[in-house]
Design an enzyme around this catalytic site. Structure first.
Site, PDB file in Angstrom:
ATOM      1  N   SER A 142       0.828  -1.204   0.000  1.00 49.25           N
ATOM      2  CA  SER A 142       0.000   0.000   0.000  1.00 49.25           C
ATOM      3  C   SER A 142       0.860   1.251   0.000  1.00 49.25           C
ATOM      4  O   SER A 142       2.000   1.247   0.498  1.00 49.25           O
ATOM      5  CB  SER A 142      -0.900   0.020   1.240  1.00 49.25           C
ATOM      6  OG  SER A 142      -1.603   1.236   1.351  1.00 49.25           O
ATOM      7  N   TYR A 155      -2.664   0.258  10.722  1.00 47.30           N
ATOM      8  CA  TYR A 155      -2.773  -0.256   9.356  1.00 47.30           C
ATOM      9  C   TYR A 155      -1.506   0.056   8.574  1.00 47.30           C
ATOM     10  O   TYR A 155      -0.964  -0.803   7.880  1.00 47.30           O
ATOM     11  CB  TYR A 155      -3.987   0.351   8.645  1.00 47.30           C
ATOM     12  CG  TYR A 155      -4.041   0.010   7.178  1.00 47.30           C
ATOM     13  CD1 TYR A 155      -4.397  -1.267   6.758  1.00 47.30           C
ATOM     14  CD2 TYR A 155      -3.716   0.961   6.204  1.00 47.30           C
ATOM     15  CE1 TYR A 155      -4.426  -1.590   5.412  1.00 47.30           C
ATOM     16  CE2 TYR A 155      -3.740   0.644   4.855  1.00 47.30           C
ATOM     17  CZ  TYR A 155      -4.101  -0.631   4.461  1.00 47.30           C
ATOM     18  OH  TYR A 155      -4.112  -0.956   3.140  1.00 47.30           O
TER      19      TYR A 155
END
Length: 245
Positions: A142, A155
């Site tokens: 990501s 996260y």
């Protein structure tokens, strides 16, 4: 590039979003697939679709990537049923918003279990088979694993871990002929974030953020490299991502 027609690829998190888009892209290229996720009904429907449209072999295999034994069984079933593995896409992931001081233990463990443990279990089970095929291991990481993410530190940390693990693994198994790639999306129109309300698919218009098929094309590119090469890292960002930085 290598023609992936006839290759065998296993995908985690394959029931929706990037995983399902990748399955469709690879099946259209003639790749046989093992599809792993928790939602068996979706896997079965997707497998039937891909068999009917592309004539490839597709095995839907329910798996919870936080369960080591289940991941081992997923990879073993894929290789036994389809005759080996040429590629594995480590895609299963979850993102839960929350400040560190308000995040629950359950939310923390969920992200660590899926994003970190799941990536490790999948890679560990797959590597012996990829050594045999000079195959490719693709991690879906990501943008959040490359830049600070104040709104969701946990996260972000899981995705930093995925990138660090993948690149270090690249150094470890590259001499064995295994390619390791990392693909970093920004926002993608999928069911991501639906666990806490509005999903990215609902939040963003199709012209505003990345479509999952673009990420699938990037994954196919990683899987298509010739034996001497690897796509070490591929960033696929929406065009205005850095506006205002």
């Amino acid at each position: 590039m290598h023609d992936i027609d006839g290759d065998v690829v296993a995908i985690t998190g394959a029931s929706s979003g990037i995983g399902a888009a990748t399955a469709r892209t690879l099946a259209a290229a003639g790749t046989d697939l093992a599809l792993g996720a928790r939602r068996e009904d979706r896997l079965t429907a997707l497998a039937e679709e891909l068999r009917d449209e592309h004539g490839v072999s597709v095995e839907p295999i329910p798996v919870d990537v936080t369960d080591r034994e289940a991941v081992d069984a997923f990879v073993a079933t894929a290789t036994d049923t389809l005759g080996g593995l040429d590629g594995v896409v480590v895609n299963a992931g979850i993102g839960l918003d929350g400040d560190v001081d308000t995040m629950t233990e359950e939310e923390y463990r969920a992200m660590m279990g899926v994003n970190v443990d799941g990536a490790f279990y999948t890679a560990r089970a797959a590597i012996p088979h990829l050594r045999e095929s000079d195959g490719t291991l693709v991690f879906v990481a990501s943008f959040a694993g490359e830049y600070p993410r104040p709104g969701n530190p946990v996260y972000a940390a899981t995705k930093w871990w995925v990138r660090g693990f993948a690149h270090s693994l690249e150094g470890d198994v590259g001499t064995d002929g295994v390619a390791v790639s990392v693909v970093n999306p920004t926002e993608v129109r999928t069911e991501f974030a639906s666990e806490q309300g509005e999903s990215f698919e609902e939040r963003f218009d199709s012209d505003d953020v990345t479509d999952p098929t673009a990420i699938a094309d990037g994954i196919r590119f990683c899987l298509s490299q010739e034996g001497t090469d690897t796509v070490s890292e591929l960033d696929l960002y929406r065009r205005d991502k850095f506006a205002g930085w």
